[in-house]
Write a protein that holds these residues in place. Structure first.
Motif, PDB file in Angstrom:
ATOM      1  N   TYR A 102      33.019  29.086  62.101  1.00 54.24           N
ATOM      2  CA  TYR A 102      34.534  30.100  63.530  1.00 54.24           C
ATOM      3  C   TYR A 102      34.997  31.181  63.879  1.00 54.24           C
ATOM      4  O   TYR A 102      35.278  31.696  63.881  1.00 54.24           O
ATOM      5  CB  TYR A 102      35.295  28.447  64.229  1.00 54.24           C
ATOM      6  N   GLU A 114      36.043  34.060  66.030  1.00 55.03           N
ATOM      7  CA  GLU A 114      37.421  34.372  66.018  1.00 55.03           C
ATOM      8  C   GLU A 114      37.569  36.095  65.691  1.00 55.03           C
ATOM      9  O   GLU A 114      38.729  36.345  66.629  1.00 55.03           O
ATOM     10  CB  GLU A 114      38.321  33.733  64.869  1.00 55.03           C
ATOM     11  N   TRP A 165      42.652  26.528  49.479  1.00 57.05           N
ATOM     12  CA  TRP A 165      43.334  25.453  50.491  1.00 57.05           C
ATOM     13  C   TRP A 165      44.473  25.574  50.452  1.00 57.05           C
ATOM     14  O   TRP A 165      44.799  25.575  51.728  1.00 57.05           O
ATOM     15  CB  TRP A 165      42.891  24.346  49.739  1.00 57.05           C
ATOM     16  N   ASP A 214      46.189  26.148  53.860  1.00 49.50           N
ATOM     17  CA  ASP A 214      47.740  25.352  54.540  1.00 49.50           C
ATOM     18  C   ASP A 214      49.280  26.284  55.496  1.00 49.50           C
ATOM     19  O   ASP A 214      49.116  25.820  55.715  1.00 49.50           O
ATOM     20  CB  ASP A 214      47.160  23.964  53.853  1.00 49.50           C
ATOM     21  N   ARG A 256      48.410  28.190  58.220  1.00 51.69           N
ATOM     22  CA  ARG A 256      48.381  27.547  59.290  1.00 51.69           C
ATOM     23  C   ARG A 256      49.903  27.168  59.909  1.00 51.69           C
ATOM     24  O   ARG A 256      50.098  26.796  61.026  1.00 51.69           O
ATOM     25  CB  ARG A 256      47.275  26.805  59.216  1.00 51.69           C
ATOM     26  N   ALA A 277      46.560  25.207  63.571  1.00 49.33           N
ATOM     27  CA  ALA A 277      45.809  24.634  63.403  1.00 49.33           C
ATOM     28  C   ALA A 277      44.019  25.552  63.229  1.00 49.33           C
ATOM     29  O   ALA A 277      43.414  25.300  62.362  1.00 49.33           O
ATOM     30  CB  ALA A 277      45.433  23.515  62.945  1.00 49.33           C
ATOM     31  N   LEU A 278      43.592  26.655  64.368  1.00 50.47           N
ATOM     32  CA  LEU A 278      42.333  26.558  64.563  1.00 50.47           C
ATOM     33  C   LEU A 278      42.954  28.082  64.218  1.00 50.47           C
ATOM     34  O   LEU A 278      41.702  28.956  63.692  1.00 50.47           O
ATOM     35  CB  LEU A 278      42.575  26.825  65.776  1.00 50.47           C
ATOM     36  N   ASN A 315      38.212  29.833  55.486  1.00 50.79           N
ATOM     37  CA  ASN A 315      39.619  28.096  55.231  1.00 50.79           C
ATOM     38  C   ASN A 315      39.234  27.891  54.124  1.00 50.79           C
ATOM     39  O   ASN A 315      39.899  28.284  53.387  1.00 50.79           O
ATOM     40  CB  ASN A 315      39.197  27.395  56.548  1.00 50.79           C
ATOM     41  N   TYR A 316      38.831  26.116  54.036  1.00 54.11           N
ATOM     42  CA  TYR A 316      39.124  25.824  53.016  1.00 54.11           C
ATOM     43  C   TYR A 316      37.316  25.877  52.190  1.00 54.11           C
ATOM     44  O   TYR A 316      37.254  25.131  51.050  1.00 54.11           O
ATOM     45  CB  TYR A 316      39.216  24.259  53.171  1.00 54.11           C
ATOM     46  N   TRP A 317      36.580  26.524  52.934  1.00 51.87           N
ATOM     47  CA  TRP A 317      35.301  26.425  52.098  1.00 51.87           C
ATOM     48  C   TRP A 317      34.168  27.475  52.106  1.00 51.87           C
ATOM     49  O   TRP A 317      35.206  28.997  51.670  1.00 51.87           O
ATOM     50  CB  TRP A 317      34.118  25.739  53.653  1.00 51.87           C
ATOM     51  N   GLU A 359      42.459  14.657  52.106  1.00 47.18           N
ATOM     52  CA  GLU A 359      41.527  15.225  51.817  1.00 47.18           C
ATOM     53  C   GLU A 359      40.096  14.396  51.146  1.00 47.18           C
ATOM     54  O   GLU A 359      39.881  14.489  49.843  1.00 47.18           O
ATOM     55  CB  GLU A 359      41.451  16.614  51.138  1.00 47.18           C
TER      56      GLU A 359
END
Lengths: 439, 107
Positions: A90, A94, A136, A140, A143, A149-150, A172-174, A284
Motif C-alpha cells: 500500500y 499512500e 519492525w 511499530d 505507528r 496503524a495505517l 513496513n515490516y516486509w 508476530e
C-alpha cells in the motif's frame, strides 16, 4: 497539474533541514507523463546532491487495475548507476495520497532523522528514538507514537545504518524490490525512514468516462490467464521453480497489493497454525513473503520452507536483501539457518546475480502465465521486459502484474491517462519517454 | 482497498478514501488479520475470516464474544454516511464491481 495529482513536489534538504514545495508543472507531465519519466528528470536536476527521489505513476492509486506502484529512483551506491526500486503493497498508494506527487530528498543529515509526510506537509524529525532499532521495531514505534496503524513506512534497519552494500529499504515490516542497496543510501544520509499517510482527493478530468473504462478493463483482465491462481507458489511454478508443495503446509493466506487482481504476496505462519481463521493471539506469528527470489535462494541451500521463511523474516528485521544473503551464504558454504543469521554483517563480496539493469529484477524477466506473443527462443524477452517495466513504472502499474496481463496495453493506459488528466498523451510521447529511461 | 476507492468515488466524484462507507481494516498487519466493514443506517456489518457479524451502531466491541479490542483503523467509519447501495447507479454497488479479487458479495 490539475487532475490525478496533488500538484506538489517536496524538495527536502536533509543537510539544511530546508523544505521547499514546488508545483508539478503541467508541461513536465505533458513531456514526461509521470512515474520514472519524472523521477529521472528530477534526479538529473538535483544529481550533484546525490538525491533519492520518491514518486508515483500517473495512474497510481486510482481504479485502474493494478495501479499500486510507487518508486524510488536513486544512484545504486555500489555501481553508481541510476536505478528504480518498486514500492508496492500500500506504500505507492499512500504516497500518492500524501499530498505530494514526488519527493526529492537531497543532502546528508548531520544526525539521524526521519521524514513524516502527510496531507501535503513534510516534516524532518529527530530519529534518536528509532535509530538503532530494527525495521519492525521502528515501524511499530512510528505507528504507536502517531497513533495510526495505517501509516506506511519506508525504512532501514541495522544493515542500512552500518553501510552494508546489501541494505534494503523495507516497506513496513516486509522486504521490498530494492535490489540496489538503497538502504545504504538512506543510511549514508542518516535517514532512518519515511513515514507516509494521506487523505488527499484526486480529481479526474472526465470522471464517469474514466471509471467506465476502468470497469471495462477490469472485467476483461479478470478472465486472464492468471484466473484461479494466487500467491508466491504459483509465481514460482510459472518461472520454472515449482515450490508449491514445499511451501503449502505453512501458507496462511495470500495478499494483493492495492487494487491488484493477482495476489503476489503470501503470508506464512511460522509460530501459529496456518489454518487458523480467527485472529492469532500471538503478536508476530509469521511473515509476508513479498520476494520470490529470496525464498528460492534459501531453498537452494537445502532449507525447509519454515527455515527459509524464518530467515526471510530475520533479513527484513535487519533490512538486508535476502537474495544477496542466500547467494553469499552459498558461496561461503553456510547452510545452517543459525550460522547464516549470525553472519549477516560479515557476508561480503561480489554477487553473480548482481542486478545490471535499470528496473529491479524482483519482477521475473519473462511473461508470467500469459502469452505476449514473444518468439519462443526467448531472444526478445529482455527488450520486451525492459519496455514492459518502463510502462509499468511510468503509469504506476504493479511490475509483476504487468507481466501477466497483456490486456494492460500501452494504448489503453495512454488512453486512460488522457481521459483522467485531460492532457492529450500520444504513443509518440510514451515512446520518447520509454527510450529516454532505458537508453 | 479498491472497494474503498470505488465508494469514495461514488461520494466525491474523485479518488479519496475519506468518505467511503466500506473499509478493509489493516491495523493488524503483522498478524495477517483483516476484516471488511460496512456502515449501514443502524448497523456495522463486519466480515471477518471466521464469519459475519452485524452489530448495532453504538454498541462496544470489546465485550463481543471475547474477540478482544476492535481494530482502531476502522474507527473513522463511524463518522461517515451509511451505505446507500449506490442507489443512483444502474449497475449496483461500485465496491462489488471494482473488487479486483472478488472478495465482496451481496446477500
Amino acid at each position: 497539474m490539475e487532475y490525478l495529482s496533488s500538484n506538489k513536489i517536496a524538495i527536502i534538504d536533509l543537510g539544511t533541514s530546508k523544505i521547499v514545495h514546488e508545483k508539478l508543472d503541467e508541461d513536465l507531465v505533458r513531456k514526461k507523463i509521470g512515474g520514472v519519466g519524472i523521477t529521472c528528470e528530477l534526479y538529473e536536476r538535483y544529481q550533484k546532491e546525490d538525491p533519492i527521489i520518491l514518486g508515483t505513476g500517473l495512474l497510481t492509486g486510482t481504479l485502474v487495475p493494478a495501479s499500486a506502484l510507487g518508486m524510488i529512483t536513486a544512484k545504486n551506491p555500489s555501481t553508481g548507476k541510476v536505478c528504480h526500486a518498486p514500492l508496492t503493497l500500500y506504500a505507492g498508494m499512500e504516497l500518492k495520497y500524501s499530498g505530494f506527487d514526488y519527493i526529492v530528498i537531497k543532502g546528508n543529515a548531520p544526525k539521524p532523522m526521519y521524514l513524516w509526510v502527510h496531507d501535503g506537509i513534510a516534516d524532518i524529525l529527530d530519529a534518536k528514538e528509532i535509530w538503532g532499532k530494527d525495521v519492525w521495531e521502528a515501524t511499530d514505534s512510528i505507528r504507536d507514537s502517531m497513533g495510526d496503524a495505517l501509516i506506511q513506512v519506508l525504512g532501514i534497519g541495522k544493515a542500512g545504518e552500518s553501510g552494508s552494500d546489501f541494505a534494503q529499504v523495507c516497506i513496513n515490516y516486509w522486504a521490498s524490490g530494492d535490489r540496489w542497496g538503497f538502504g545504504k543510501l538512506f543510511g549514508q544520509k542518516k535517514l532512518k525512514l519515511v513515514a507516509l499517510r494521506g487523505m488527499s482527493l484526486l480529481e479526474i478530468a472526465d470522471p464517469e468516462e474514466f471509471v467506465r473504462e476502468c470497469k471495462e478493463l477490469l472485467s476483461t483482465i479478470k478472465n486472464g490467464s492468471f484466473a484461479g491462481k494466487q500467491g508466491i507458489g504459483e509465481l514460482s511454478a510459472a518461472i520454472g521453480e515449482d515450490i508449491r508443495k514445499w511451501l503449502e503446509p505453512i501458507i496462511h493466506r495470500h495478499l494483493s497489493c492495492f487494487n491488484t487482481p493477482f495476489p503476489t504476496n503470501t503470508f506464512v505462519f511460522l509460530d501459529e497454525d496456518p489454518k487458523l481463521l480467527k485472529e492469532s493471539e500471538k503478536n508476530e506469528p509469521g511473515f509476508l513473503i513479498t520476494d520470490i527470489y529470496g525464498l528460492l535462494g534459501f531453498k537452494k541451500l537445502g532449507l525447509s520452507a519454515a527455515e527459509s521463511s524464518t530467515l526471510l523474516r530475520e533479513c527484513a528485521r535487519v533490512g538486508i536483501d535476502a537474495v544477496a544473503i542466500a547467494e553469499l551464504s552459498q558461496k561461503a558454504g553456510k547452510t545452517k539457518p543459525e550460522e547464516i543469521k549470525k553472519s549477516f554483517a560479515d557476508l561480503k563480496g561480489p554477487l553473480e546475480n548482481l542486478a545490471k539493469g535499470t528496473f529491479s529484477p524482483w519482477a521475473s524477466p519473462r511473461p508470467i502465465f500469459a502469452d505476449f506473443a514473444l518468439p519462443p527462443d526467448g531472444s526478445q524477452n529482455l527488450n520486451w521486459w525492459d519496455r514492459r517495466q518502463a510502462m509499468a513504472y511510468i503509469f504506476g502499474i504493479h511490475p509483476i502484474f504487468a507481466l501477466m496481463s497483456p490486456e494492460l496495453t500501452e494504448e489503453k493506459l495512454t488512453e486512460l491517462a488522457t481521459i483522467g488528466t485531460g492532457l492529450d498523451f500520444t504513443s509518440e510521447t510514451l515512446d520518447q519517454v520509454v527510450r529516454n529511461i532505458i537508453k | 482497498m479498491a472497494c474503498e476507492m470505488a465508494c469514495g468515488y461514488h461520494r466525491d466524484d474523485g479518488f479519496a478514501l475519506l468518505s467511503s462507507c466500506i473499509m478493509v481494516t489493516r491495523g493488524r498487519e503483522k498478524k495477517d488479520y483483516s476484516a471488511v466493514v460496512v456502515k449501514e443506517e443502524e448497523n456495522l456489518v463486519i466480515a471477518r475470516p471466521e464469519g459475519l457479524e452485524r452489530r448495532k451502531l453504538g454498541s462496544t466491541g470489546e465485550s463481543n464474544q471475547g474477540k478482544g479490542k476492535e481494530d482502531a483503523s476502522a474507527k473513522p467509519l463511524l463518522l461517515r454516511e451509511p451505505c446507500d447501495l449506490c442507489s443512483d447507479r444502474q449497475d449496483g454497488p461500485l465496491c462489488l464491481q471494482f473488487c479486483p479479487v472478488n472478495a465482496i458479495s451481496m446477500g
